[in-house]
Structure formats: structure tokens, C-alpha cells
Design an enzyme around this catalytic site. Sequence first.
Site, short mmCIF file in Angstrom:
data_model
loop_
_atom_site.label_atom_id
_atom_site.label_comp_id
_atom_site.label_asym_id
_atom_site.label_seq_id
_atom_site.Cartn_x
_atom_site.Cartn_y
_atom_site.Cartn_z
N ALA A 10 0.81 -1.22 0.00
CA ALA A 10 0.00 0.00 0.00
C ALA A 10 0.84 1.27 0.00
CB ALA A 10 -0.94 -0.02 1.20
N ALA A 11 2.13 1.15 0.32
CA ALA A 11 2.98 2.34 0.28
C ALA A 11 3.74 2.44 -1.04
CB ALA A 11 3.97 2.31 1.45
N VAL A 32 -1.42 -8.65 -8.22
CA VAL A 32 -0.74 -7.72 -9.14
C VAL A 32 0.77 -7.93 -9.06
CG1 VAL A 32 -0.42 -5.27 -9.71
CG2 VAL A 32 -2.62 -6.06 -8.82
N ASN A 57 4.33 -9.22 -9.18
CA ASN A 57 4.88 -10.17 -10.16
C ASN A 57 5.79 -11.22 -9.56
OD1 ASN A 57 3.77 -9.53 -12.69
ND2 ASN A 57 4.90 -7.59 -12.68
N ASP A 98 -2.39 -5.16 -19.84
CA ASP A 98 -1.99 -5.65 -21.15
C ASP A 98 -3.16 -5.53 -22.14
OD1 ASP A 98 0.57 -6.65 -20.07
OD2 ASP A 98 -0.72 -8.01 -18.98
N HIS A 146 1.40 -13.04 -17.67
CA HIS A 146 1.76 -11.62 -17.69
C HIS A 146 3.30 -11.54 -17.77
CE1 HIS A 146 1.78 -7.36 -16.82
NE2 HIS A 146 2.60 -7.57 -15.79
N1 LIG Z 1 0.31 -7.30 -13.23
C1 LIG Z 1 0.60 -6.13 -13.75
O1 LIG Z 1 0.03 -5.72 -14.76
C2 LIG Z 1 1.64 -5.25 -13.12
C3 LIG Z 1 1.90 -3.98 -13.67
C4 LIG Z 1 2.85 -3.18 -13.04
C5 LIG Z 1 3.52 -3.63 -11.91
N2 LIG Z 1 3.26 -4.88 -11.44
C6 LIG Z 1 3.94 -5.39 -10.23
O2 LIG Z 1 3.33 -4.79 -9.10
C7 LIG Z 1 4.25 -4.85 -8.01
C8 LIG Z 1 4.27 -3.52 -7.29
O3 LIG Z 1 4.65 -2.48 -8.15
P1 LIG Z 1 4.92 -1.00 -7.58
O4 LIG Z 1 5.36 -0.19 -8.76
O5 LIG Z 1 3.81 -0.53 -6.74
O6 LIG Z 1 6.20 -1.30 -6.67
P2 LIG Z 1 6.79 -0.48 -5.44
O7 LIG Z 1 8.16 -1.02 -5.23
O8 LIG Z 1 6.60 0.98 -5.62
O9 LIG Z 1 5.85 -0.92 -4.24
C9 LIG Z 1 5.85 -2.22 -3.71
C10 LIG Z 1 5.55 -2.07 -2.25
O10 LIG Z 1 5.32 -3.37 -1.72
C11 LIG Z 1 5.88 -3.43 -0.45
N3 LIG Z 1 6.07 -4.83 -0.09
C12 LIG Z 1 7.10 -5.65 -0.37
N4 LIG Z 1 6.89 -6.84 0.19
C13 LIG Z 1 5.71 -6.78 0.82
C14 LIG Z 1 4.97 -7.70 1.60
N5 LIG Z 1 5.41 -8.92 1.86
N6 LIG Z 1 3.77 -7.29 2.10
C15 LIG Z 1 3.32 -6.06 1.88
N7 LIG Z 1 3.98 -5.13 1.17
C16 LIG Z 1 5.16 -5.50 0.64
C17 LIG Z 1 7.19 -2.65 -0.58
O11 LIG Z 1 7.67 -2.22 0.67
C18 LIG Z 1 6.71 -1.48 -1.45
O12 LIG Z 1 6.21 -0.42 -0.65
C19 LIG Z 1 5.58 -5.28 -8.62
O13 LIG Z 1 5.76 -6.66 -8.39
C20 LIG Z 1 5.40 -5.04 -10.10
O14 LIG Z 1 6.21 -5.86 -10.89
C21 LIG Z 1 2.32 -5.69 -12.02
#
Ligand SMILES: NC(=O)c1ccc[n+]([C@@H]2O[C@H](COP(=O)([O-])OP(=O)(O)OC[C@H]3O[C@@H](n4cnc5c(N)ncnc54)[C@H](O)[C@@H]3O)[C@@H](O)[C@H]2O)c1
Length: 440
Positions: free
Chosen positions: A105-106, A222, A224, A252, A280
Amino acid sequence: MAVAELSTPLYTRTRLVHSSQLSFSSTHLRSHRRVAFRPLPQAKNARISCSVAPNQVQAPAAPPQTVEPKNKAECFGVFCLTYDLKAEEETKSWKKLINIAVSGAAGMISNHLLFKLASGEVFGPDQPIALKLLGSERSLQALEGVAMELEDSLFPLLREVSIGIDPYEVFQDAGWALLIGAKPRGPGMERAGLLDLNGQIFVEQGKALNAVASRNVKVIVVGNPCNTNALICLKNAPNIPAKNFHALTRLDENRAKCQLALKAGVFYDKVSNMTIWGNHSTTQVPDFLNARINGLPVKEVIKDKKWLEEEFTESIQKRGGVLIKKWGRSSAASTAVSIADAIKSLITPTPEGDWFSSGVYTNGNPYGIAEDIVFSMPCRSKGDGDYELVKDIQFDDYLLKRIKKTEDELLAEKRCVGHLTGQGIPVCDLPEDTMLPGEM
Ligand SMILES: NC(=O)c1ccc[n+]([C@@H]2O[C@H](COP(=O)([O-])OP(=O)(O)OC[C@H]3O[C@@H](n4cnc5c(N)ncnc54)[C@H](O)[C@@H]3O)[C@@H](O)[C@H]2O)c1
């Protein structure tokens, strides 16, 4: 009455409530709220989040009670105040409050998504919500910052916000779980390493959902590699229907619609029936055989077969990486939009003749795709949160060959995480080290 928040180290974080609030709080706070009472802090960085009313007389300070919450999800700031939602439901014809858990969430995606959720644009202007925000230990401070911004936004529909790092606390009674938090692939890390690293997160979160979430919780993964993370999550949540788990491939789909519209010279609302098949990752298959533009098959509108088979397909598979190159960070805003789209597609009836893509569990699918994986396929919904797979789909050799490749990749990913799904010793024979769309 004053409520103060002190920036204290992890694990000792405690909500600080002025002693004059004690008698009020103990009888009025809703049962799920966990509030620890301490005297007002002397520390410089104490934050006052609700000010004293000008003509309000403060009761003399009573000896404080202390409860150590230890990792527990806590209501945040102004959201700890009581409200009579029942009365408001009557006057405003609001629906019953729903609990939405968001992990990561952050992070960047959540920073867009949370404000969409709280504004009412996703669940509707008559749907009050409670946000339950899960962070990692490292992001807890940042999570407080997010919660402060939510406070300051004065969203009428946002009735509760709680934050925490224990999924067993945060997922309590969740009706929706948007699992965004995951770790990025570090330099030199193999895809197998990432599968294991992030897979561990989804083992724990699956177990937590199984233990404390609503039995009908809808889960959108979401983080990955989202398909295999979703598989891990559902395998660790045997008491929740596997059908309730989704891996996000809506971004996508949206990208594919945009590129087809651009090529055809039409606005993107003219593109329908867009399926993303499979993983994905860069093996995903944007299906131009079944998609339509202005109600016509794409191939009747775009006659350039080479463009469709080569440029179009690759541009969708790699768009995330191109975006990072240009902007220096991954797509967060459009991902948040696509999560909102994915939710809306499940809670509103799908328009007649159309469908949407989602990574779902391949249990009894009509396409002959291997069972027991999470694979993106065309879905329709009656708007009740559930979906059914679309039956009238055409296949040709090109499409089948591409689908096979992404299926092979997902089967290999599944073998690689056998230790996390309860399916035996892991064997990592990934066909090639393919990328996530956002990686370069
Ligand atoms: N499926 C899709 O279409 C898609 C698209 C874009 C990004 N993503 C994926 O979404 C994820 C998040 O992307 P983002 O840009 O927000 O990344 P980000 O790094 O800005 O945020 C991820 C957050 O998750 C927190 N986190 C890590 N481990 C955790 C846990 N065990 N429990 C709770 N929080 C945890 C981190 O501290 C961080 O604040 C990545 O894995 C990225 O690859 C998926």
C-alpha cells in the site's frame, strides 16, 4: 480532544490518544479497532492529527493505560473516530460497508489506486469502504504517510483506514484483497529466484486470507510474477474458491486496445473483445484474431498481417520495458487504472457480446489449456463479482502456437514453485529467462 501520533520505531509503534479520550474510546470504539493508550508524548516529532475544539474543556489527565499492539493493524488517525454508519446508510441510502485490503500500500501503484478507491469511482458513489493497508516492515513509515494523505482528502465514502504489517490482522473480513506488494527482481537475479522470493510472500498471504478473510473474498494479484503468485496464493487458501483468484492482465488488454485503435485510426472505445492469453510476461498473447474494431474482426479492418503478427504482438509484450526506458520508472498510474477496470468488470455486467481478460484458474476451461495453472483468458461477468469463461472463441495455428508457448512457460513456473504450492519438490526448468513486461 486531541489525538497525537508519534513517529516511533517499528514494533513499538503505538497510537497515542489523549487521556481525555479514554472513557469515550473504550465504549465507543468499534470492536475491530485496536488502540493503545499512552500519555501524550513529549517528543519533538509528535503529530497532532485532530485539534481541540475552541470551547471544549479538557478533562484532567487520568493515568494512562497501555496495550502493546505488536504488529497489529491499527485504525489510523481521524479514522479512529466513531461514526454512525447505520444512520448514514439510512439517510444517504448507502450500501453496507465493504473491507478492501491492499498490500504494497505504500508503493507506487497503490499511491494512485487508493485514491481512486476512496473517491468512489471504482465501487460507486453509494458504497462506503474501509481500507486495510498492508505494508512491509521497511515501508511502515511510508504507509503512515499514505494514511495521512487519505485523511487529508476528506473522502466521504472512506469510513475506515487501518495499517499494519501482519496479513492475519490486515486481511480480517476482507471482501476484496488487492495484492500488489512484491519485491522487484534484483540485479543478476534469475526468474527462478524471483519466483521463490515473491512466492514466499504469497504463501503467507494465501494462508492469512484462508484464515481471516471473508469466505467469498475476491483476490486480484498484481505483484509479479502475478500468474504464478496467484496460483501459490490460491493453493495456500483451500477454503476460498480458486475461482475467486485473479492475476492482473488488464493493463496488457488496455495496451492492446490502444495500439489496435491507433493503427486503425479510431478512438480506443471502438475496440472490443480483446483477450490477453496466458502469462503476464513477454510470452503473453494479445489476440487479434477474436478482437473487434467497430464490431468487425480486426483482420477486416487492419489488413497488415505482418504488423499484427510481429510488431503489434511484440509492442504489447514489451511496452512496460519501453515505458521504463523513457520515464525511468514502471507504469504505476495506468496499472492502477487497470486494477480499477478489473474490479469494475467484476461488479458490473459485461456489455452484450463483449468480454474482458483476467488471469484465472484453469479448472475445466473449454480451450484445452492445461489444468491447474493461472492463465489469462476471456471472461464475462453478470456483475456479481463472479465470472464465466467465453465459449465462442476462434483459434488458428498462429494463435495456438503462441498460446502453447505461454502455457509451457506457466507450467514450468509451476514446477519451479512446487515447494510453495504443496505440489512437491521444485524443478526449475524454465524454457528461457523471459521477462516481466516491465523489465528490460
Ligand atoms: N500485473 C501487472 O500488470 C503489473 C503492472 C505493473 C507492476 N506490477 C507489479 O506490481 C508490483 C508492485 O509495483 P509498484 O510499482 O507498486 O512497486 P513499489 O516497489 O513501488 O511498491 C511495492 C511495495 O510493496 C511493499 N512490499 C514488499 N513486500 C511486501 C509484503 N510482503 N507485504 C506487503 N507489502 C510488501 C514494498 O515495501 C513497497 O512499498 C511489482 O511486483 C510489479 O512488478 C504488475
